[in-house]
Design a protein around this motif. Structure first.
Motif, PDB file in Angstrom:
ATOM      1  N   LEU A 107      -0.787   9.260   5.794  1.00  0.00           N
ATOM      2  CA  LEU A 107      -0.696   8.321   4.898  1.00  0.00           C
ATOM      3  C   LEU A 107      -1.604   8.950   3.553  1.00  0.00           C
ATOM      4  O   LEU A 107      -1.126   8.722   2.582  1.00  0.00           O
ATOM      5  N   ILE A 108      -2.777   9.330   4.066  1.00  0.00           N
ATOM      6  CA  ILE A 108      -3.727   9.873   2.853  1.00  0.00           C
ATOM      7  C   ILE A 108      -3.845  11.537   3.280  1.00  0.00           C
ATOM      8  O   ILE A 108      -4.060  11.740   4.369  1.00  0.00           O
ATOM      9  N   TYR A 109      -3.549  12.345   2.210  1.00  0.00           N
ATOM     10  CA  TYR A 109      -3.598  13.569   2.803  1.00  0.00           C
ATOM     11  C   TYR A 109      -3.904  14.829   1.293  1.00  0.00           C
ATOM     12  O   TYR A 109      -3.617  14.287   0.269  1.00  0.00           O
ATOM     13  N   THR A 110      -3.943  15.986   1.790  1.00  0.00           N
ATOM     14  CA  THR A 110      -4.082  16.917   0.765  1.00  0.00           C
ATOM     15  C   THR A 110      -2.765  17.641   0.901  1.00  0.00           C
ATOM     16  O   THR A 110      -2.275  17.989   1.816  1.00  0.00           O
ATOM     17  N   PHE A 160      -1.549  17.889   4.736  1.00  0.00           N
ATOM     18  CA  PHE A 160      -2.596  18.167   5.786  1.00  0.00           C
ATOM     19  C   PHE A 160      -3.479  16.764   5.953  1.00  0.00           C
ATOM     20  O   PHE A 160      -3.700  16.499   4.485  1.00  0.00           O
ATOM     21  N   HIS A 161      -3.861  16.245   6.899  1.00  0.00           N
ATOM     22  CA  HIS A 161      -5.029  15.218   6.981  1.00  0.00           C
ATOM     23  C   HIS A 161      -6.243  15.812   6.469  1.00  0.00           C
ATOM     24  O   HIS A 161      -6.348  17.096   6.709  1.00  0.00           O
ATOM     25  N   LEU A 215       0.775  -1.334   0.133  1.00  0.00           N
ATOM     26  CA  LEU A 215       0.000   0.092  -0.051  1.00  0.00           C
ATOM     27  C   LEU A 215       0.727   1.338  -0.030  1.00  0.00           C
ATOM     28  O   LEU A 215       0.641   2.113  -0.582  1.00  0.00           O
ATOM     29  N   ILE A 216       1.905   1.114   0.584  1.00  0.00           N
ATOM     30  CA  ILE A 216       2.852   2.296   0.747  1.00  0.00           C
ATOM     31  C   ILE A 216       3.718   2.559  -0.450  1.00  0.00           C
ATOM     32  O   ILE A 216       3.793   3.521  -0.824  1.00  0.00           O
ATOM     33  N   ARG A 251      -2.580   4.761  -1.416  1.00  0.00           N
ATOM     34  CA  ARG A 251      -2.640   3.850  -0.359  1.00  0.00           C
ATOM     35  C   ARG A 251      -3.868   3.317  -0.094  1.00  0.00           C
ATOM     36  O   ARG A 251      -3.996   2.830   1.161  1.00  0.00           O
ATOM     37  N   VAL A 252      -4.408   2.813  -0.900  1.00  0.00           N
ATOM     38  CA  VAL A 252      -5.634   1.773  -0.927  1.00  0.00           C
ATOM     39  C   VAL A 252      -5.348   0.768  -1.810  1.00  0.00           C
ATOM     40  O   VAL A 252      -4.829   1.137  -2.858  1.00  0.00           O
ATOM     41  N   GLY A 253      -6.091  -0.485  -1.829  1.00  0.00           N
ATOM     42  CA  GLY A 253      -6.102  -1.380  -2.684  1.00  0.00           C
ATOM     43  C   GLY A 253      -7.231  -2.399  -2.795  1.00  0.00           C
ATOM     44  O   GLY A 253      -8.005  -2.181  -1.728  1.00  0.00           O
ATOM     45  N   ASN A 254      -7.342  -3.138  -3.782  1.00  0.00           N
ATOM     46  CA  ASN A 254      -8.565  -3.897  -3.769  1.00  0.00           C
ATOM     47  C   ASN A 254      -8.491  -5.357  -3.050  1.00  0.00           C
ATOM     48  O   ASN A 254      -7.357  -5.700  -2.893  1.00  0.00           O
TER      49      ASN A 254
END
Length: 242
Positions: free
Chosen positions: A197-200, A211-212, A104-105, A111-114
């Motif tokens: 991990l997930i941000y803008t 930022f989160h 994922l990283i 940072r997401v997967g099926n």
């Protein structure tokens, strides 16, 4: 926790020794929760535990108005956090979880997967003391267990179906391990200074602050970077790689 604390306050509000608090005043309630957490952590420190909190990095259900808040009682040190996992899960399951984390990283943009993609990682396993690979069926069962336990999470997509990402429990308990093993891939939020991990990311290249989403998505019409005041993109955002 807010709803639980509110329910307790409403149940015992007439008790003589119970603190008086307006359960309809959310700000007062959150201050009470923070005060409780600080006092609890002071009491837990001698046994090397502490209560940590975080909000989901992306809404698990896009239809939700707010980001969900999570709390977990976690070991204070990385080695203890790993030992805690080893007491609960088998080596093959933890090896598979580690492969999911790496994938994922290092191999995804958002940072997401099926589910099929992640369960099939078990075919690359077997590098453990038991020399055992999980079967696809066993990996699928492990996936559901880690989701139930909060280490992984199902995120509803804009289309039909779900993606799998890091759960808040993994981020809170394993933050030290993540920083140590993915120093060049991990960024921190410019507001709360925690792993993001997930941000803008600020569009101003000279700034580059990250930022989160819940740290800046506060319902304001035009959220701005706290450093340079550049407008931030919120809708449809995905994490970005450095």
């Amino acid at each position: 926790m807010y709803r639980g604390v509110k329910s307790i306050c409403e149940t015992y509000q007439n008790h003589q020794r119970f603190p008086k608090v307006d359960t309809n005043d959310k700000e007062a309630m959150y201050e009470m929760i923070l005060d409780f957490k600080d006092k609890a952590n002071a009491a837990l420190e001698p046994i090397q535990l502490h209560i940590k909190d975080c909000q989901e990095e992306v809404k698990q259900n896009p239809d939700n108005e707010l980001y969900t808040q999570y709390y977990v009682m976690a070991p204070m040190y990385e080695n203890e956090a790993i030992a805690k996992l080893q007491k609960v899960y088998g080596e093959p399951e933890l090896e598979w979880l580690k492969m999911v984390c790496i994938h994922l990283i290092e191999n995804t943009e958002d940072r997401v997967g099926n589910q099929n993609e992640l369960t099939n990682l078990c075919r690359e396993g077997g590098n453990n003391s038991a020399n055992k690979k999980l079967s696809v069926t066993e990996a699928d069962k492990a996936l559901k267990t880690f989701i139930d336990d909060g280490y992984l999470v199902k995120i509803k997509g804009s289309r039909k179906g779900f993606k799998i990402g890091f759960g808040p429990r993994f981020i809170m308990e394993m933050d030290g391990w993540l920083e140590k093993n993915f120093e060049n891939e991990i960024n921190k939020c410019s507001v709360c200074d925690r792993i993001a991990l997930i941000y803008t990311q600020c569009a101003n290249r000279k700034c580059g602050a990250r930022f989160h989403l819940p740290c800046v998505d506060k319902g304001k019409k035009d959220p701005k970077c706290s450093r340079c005041r550049e407008p931030l993109k919120i809708e449809g955002v995905a994490s970005k790689r450095s």
